[in-house]
Design an enzyme around this catalytic site. Structure first.
Site, PDB file in Angstrom:
ATOM      1  N   GLU A  98      19.925  51.366  -2.577  1.00 12.90           N
ATOM      2  CA  GLU A  98      18.759  51.120  -2.060  1.00 12.90           C
ATOM      3  C   GLU A  98      18.368  51.482  -0.658  1.00 12.90           C
ATOM      4  O   GLU A  98      19.230  51.447   0.136  1.00 12.90           O
ATOM      5  CB  GLU A  98      18.103  49.424  -2.587  1.00 12.90           C
ATOM      6  N   CYS A  99      16.972  51.384  -0.342  1.00  7.49           N
ATOM      7  CA  CYS A  99      16.794  51.822   1.313  1.00  7.49           C
ATOM      8  C   CYS A  99      17.330  50.704   2.004  1.00  7.49           C
ATOM      9  O   CYS A  99      17.399  49.531   1.979  1.00  7.49           O
ATOM     10  CB  CYS A  99      15.460  51.551   1.218  1.00  7.49           C
TER      11      CYS A  99
END
Length: 198
Positions: A98-99
């Site tokens: 994920e970011c």
């Protein structure tokens, strides 16, 4: 307690597309002739930032690879054969899936607490933007719903002042905001610091 209801903010969290398959999404896009990013025609299946997005990987144990593309025609998206939809994301980030912006929130909380415990003042990096509207939880929905209060468009950046890519992009965002203020005041640039507002 319902997992879809945010008690703290008093709102429902709904995603009508959450259970659509990749093919269902693309069938809808084609049927309704919706615009999409042309990178999908080049074989990408999930897009993130330019530094950590690549072509998808093939499923383990198959002969397919990134060169085995089913090239789309007439607006069809090209999809790597047997590829995991998000396998081309977060390249070079180890096990991250994920970011990195989301991890900044916890880091900032820890740094603030450490400064408080040490009796020190906590100072966050500043990313100047002369014509950016600073969004927060109090003004976000009103500002976006009213298109910046001028009946135009709003370009929104979600950022962290601790993020290296956000720091690198800040001068560009400032130039864009300044230029739009000169040539098209109906388009406003706004930003939301995710480390200050969860």
């Amino acid at each position: 307690e319902d997992g879809n209801f945010d008690l703290r903010r008093g709102r429902w969290k709904l995603n009508p597309l959450a259970y659509w398959t990749y093919d269902q999404v693309w069938d809808y896009i084609r049927k309704h002739k919706l615009p999409y990013n042309v990178l999908y025609d080049k074989g990408y299946t999930s897009l993130g930032d330019t530094m950590t997005t690549g072509l998808p990987k093939s499923k383990p144990g198959t002969a397919a690879d990134n060169n085995g593309l089913a090239a789309g025609n007439n607006g069809d998206a090209a999809v790597a054969v047997d590829a995991f939809e998000r396998s081309g994301r977060f390249i070079g980030m180890g096990t991250n899936n994920e970011c990195g912006l989301h991890s900044h929130i916890q880091k900032v909380k820890e740094q603030k607490q450490h400064a408080l415990d040490a009796g020190e003042e906590f100072t966050a990096p500043t990313l100047p933007c002369d014509h950016c509207v600073e969004l927060n939880l109090d003004n976000f929905e009103h500002h976006i719903a009213n298109q910046g209060g001028v009946g135009g468009e709003v370009l929104v950046e979600f950022y962290s002042p601790y993020c290296g890519a956000c720091q690198d992009f800040a001068p560009t965002l400032n130039r864009v905001a300044n230029r739009l203020a000169e040539v098209d005041p109906l388009v406003q640039v706004a930003r939301f610091d995710i480390t200050e507002h969860e």
